[in-house]
Motif scaffolding. Structure first.
Motif, PDB file in Angstrom:
ATOM      1  N   ARG A  45       0.834  -1.203   0.000  1.00 28.84           N
ATOM      2  CA  ARG A  45       0.000   0.000   0.000  1.00 28.84           C
ATOM      3  C   ARG A  45       0.874   1.260   0.000  1.00 28.84           C
ATOM      4  NH1 ARG A  45      -3.377  -2.922   3.816  1.00 28.84           N
ATOM      5  NH2 ARG A  45      -5.352  -3.471   2.853  1.00 28.84           N
ATOM      6  N   GLU A  48       2.624   3.026   3.199  1.00 33.12           N
ATOM      7  CA  GLU A  48       2.832   2.076   4.284  1.00 33.12           C
ATOM      8  C   GLU A  48       4.165   1.348   4.123  1.00 33.12           C
ATOM      9  OE1 GLU A  48      -0.418  -0.559   4.862  1.00 33.12           O
ATOM     10  OE2 GLU A  48      -1.892   1.053   5.122  1.00 33.12           O
ATOM     11  N   GLU A 139       2.189   5.327  -6.155  1.00 34.22           N
ATOM     12  CA  GLU A 139       1.574   4.198  -6.843  1.00 34.22           C
ATOM     13  C   GLU A 139       2.452   3.781  -8.020  1.00 34.22           C
ATOM     14  OE1 GLU A 139      -2.878   4.094  -7.462  1.00 34.22           O
ATOM     15  OE2 GLU A 139      -2.571   6.233  -7.070  1.00 34.22           O
ATOM     16  N   VAL A 183      -3.119   2.192  -3.954  1.00 32.24           N
ATOM     17  CA  VAL A 183      -3.761   3.032  -2.937  1.00 32.24           C
ATOM     18  C   VAL A 183      -4.483   2.178  -1.910  1.00 32.24           C
ATOM     19  CG1 VAL A 183      -5.512   4.801  -2.519  1.00 32.24           C
ATOM     20  CG2 VAL A 183      -3.970   5.009  -4.472  1.00 32.24           C
ATOM     21  N   SER A 184      -5.247   1.208  -2.395  1.00 33.09           N
ATOM     22  CA  SER A 184      -5.945   0.308  -1.481  1.00 33.09           C
ATOM     23  C   SER A 184      -6.095  -1.046  -2.145  1.00 33.09           C
ATOM     24  CB  SER A 184      -7.321   0.856  -1.107  1.00 33.09           C
ATOM     25  OG  SER A 184      -8.130   0.992  -2.260  1.00 33.09           O
TER      26      SER A 184
END
Length: 252
Positions: A45, A48, A139, A183-184
């Motif tokens: 992610r 993170e 990303e 992103v998720s």
């Protein structure tokens, strides 16, 4: 009893095939050294942290020096923390360690002088050489690429075995890896051995075990088929050698 020459020939061919199939597999895993990333890719992610290990295997050799050097895009990822497995080598010179988040370079060197300490030699499975915590910044794809030339140079990856002169047993460049920063995503850490730490989700396959297992399974099938054929031919041979006689009693 006379042995059927055809049966012996087929049995010899089966035995030779299994022997020579297993021989190169065993030698290839034991003869040369290896370095590898763990895990071998996956999803992380953005924003993170995630952990990547570099694992070392010296095969059957005693090693005086191992150096890990790889590069990455500093716009995509940064190193948050880097740890070494201090138990593997006697010395970890600070002038041969690099954590460069500006140019995207990581380097770590460990060595033991021959005759002055216990040289590193892998016992069983590969050991964690270094554990690095990264932070995904953007990303996209995060590539970790090895610096390798086959020569023992300050910024090249090597594993040097004991001897005079020493020799690089890392005979080919290790495999690069790619992580995808998103992103998720439903990312779940897999169950890993205690010394592996937390890692992103990936399909890690032990290819060495698969190769060995496949060869052994294939060899077992050949032996089973060969044994069945031998039993069949042996039965036919006995039937040809010993005729069956039926005695019919005369009735009064």
């Amino acid at each position: 009893m006379k042995v059927n020459k055809k049966v012996l020939s087929i049995f010899f061919i089966l035995f030779s095939f299994i022997f020579f199939m297993l021989l190169p597999v065993t030698e290839s895993f034991a003869a040369s050294g290896s370095l590898s990333f763990y895990p071998i890719g996956g999803y992380v992610r953005k924003g993170e942290d995630f952990t990547v290990d570099v694992k070392i295997n010296s095969g059957s050799e005693s090693v005086t020096l191992a150096r890990v050097v790889f590069v990455f895009d500093p716009d995509m990822v940064e190193i948050v923390q880097a740890d070494k497995n201090a138990s593997l080598f006697c010395n970890w010179p600070t002038d041969q360690q690099t954590v460069d988040n500006t140019n995207g370079v990581y380097r770590l060197t460990g060595y033991c002088q021959s005759g002055e300490g216990t040289l590193y030699k892998t016992q069983g499975e590969s050991d964690v050489f270094t554990r690095i915590k990264f932070r995904a910044l953007k990303e996209g794809k995060i590539d970790f690429e090895w610096e390798y030339s086959g020569e023992d140079l300050p910024y090249k990856t090597v594993i040097m075995k004991d001897g005079s002169p020493t020799q690089n047993i890392l005979t080919s460049a290790p495999t690069n890896v790619t992580f995808n920063s998103v992103v998720s995503a439903p990312i779940t850490n897999p169950t890993t051995p205690a010394n592996q730490g937390s890692t992103p989700q990936t399909n890690v396959i032990d290819t060495e075990s698969l190769v060995i297992g496949g060869v052994i399974a294939f060899g077992s099938i050949l032996v089973l088929v060969g044994g069945t054929l031998m039993a069949s031919w042996g039965q036919k041979a006995l039937q040809k050698k010993y005729k069956t006689f039926v005695v019919v009693e005369d009735k009064d």
